[in-house]
Design a protein around this motif. Structure first.
Motif, PDB file in Angstrom:
ATOM      1  N   ARG A 169      60.138   3.137  83.864  1.00  0.00           N
ATOM      2  CA  ARG A 169      59.824   4.552  84.064  1.00  0.00           C
ATOM      3  C   ARG A 169      61.112   5.231  84.489  1.00  0.00           C
ATOM      4  N   LEU A 170      61.529   6.223  83.743  1.00  0.00           N
ATOM      5  CA  LEU A 170      62.768   6.949  84.048  1.00  0.00           C
ATOM      6  C   LEU A 170      62.425   8.429  84.181  1.00  0.00           C
ATOM      7  N   ARG A 171      61.848   8.785  85.312  1.00  0.00           N
ATOM      8  CA  ARG A 171      61.404  10.153  85.527  1.00  0.00           C
ATOM      9  C   ARG A 171      62.417  11.005  86.263  1.00  0.00           C
ATOM     10  N   THR A 172      63.362  10.365  86.951  1.00  0.00           N
ATOM     11  CA  THR A 172      64.330  11.101  87.775  1.00  0.00           C
ATOM     12  C   THR A 172      65.745  10.632  87.445  1.00  0.00           C
ATOM     13  N   PRO A 173      66.749  11.440  87.786  1.00  0.00           N
ATOM     14  CA  PRO A 173      68.127  10.980  87.589  1.00  0.00           C
ATOM     15  C   PRO A 173      68.416   9.661  88.316  1.00  0.00           C
TER      16      PRO A 173
END
Length: 177
Positions: A45-49
């Motif tokens: 999961r890559l939701r934020t920097p």
């Protein structure tokens, strides 16, 4: 092992980056937010920097410990991330690996995955001395089937175990010619 850049014809393969000169994190977050991408790539999961930074750092660490070779498939002129290709589960003693690839949603259907995967496969056979590269995908992922065929893989049938999404997992194999 140190990361290697590869000329893939219309594209080039390079290490994922998050620095002042080139920052793949926005494109990574866009790709991993896409519903179709999330359907087939369940373990990240890559939701934020910060999460995207961790992903880039993870890929660099995997190179360093000979666990995985991972490349950004990049635009020749701009260096912009178009997708990612890799050889994971590297076993250099037995000469095996499993290929993985995904394409940014805005870049699908342009042959990027097949070109990147073909270049990674050549590296695996020629530079790493691999004897077999496997490729797996969910049965419903018809785009992955097209990529496997274009890259020269031979379908060896469904796996006995289902994929993480619960679907039938299709296995392909490629050996050096």
């Amino acid at each position: 092992m140190e990361p290697v850049e590869i000329n893939a014809g219309a594209y080039y393969l390079r290490q994922l980056r998050a620095d002042r000169k080139l920052d793949d994190r926005p494109a990574l977050m866009e790709a991993f937010a896409d519903p179709r991408h999330r359907r087939y790539v369940l373990n990240y999961r890559l939701r934020t920097p910060d999460e995207a930074t961790e992903y880039v750092t993870l890929r660099a660490a995997q190179w360093a410990c000979d666990e995985r070779c991972s490349w950004a498939v990049a635009d020749l002129a701009t260096g912009r991330l178009l997708g990612e290709v890799g050889l994971r589960d590297l076993d250099l003693d037995f000469g095996t690996a499993e290929a993985s690839v995904w394409t940014h949603p805005a870049e699908r259907g342009k042959g990027i995955a097949a070109a990147g995967l073909s270049a990674a496969i050549q590296f695996g056979f020629a530079r790493l001395g691999l004897h077999e590269i496997a490729y797996r995908h969910d049965e419903s992922n018809t785009a992955s089937e097209v990529v496997a065929r274009r890259a020269g893989f031979t379908r060896v049938g469904p796996e006995e175990r289902p994929s993480p999404s619960g679907e039938t997992l299709i296995r392909w194999v490629l050996k050096p010619s």
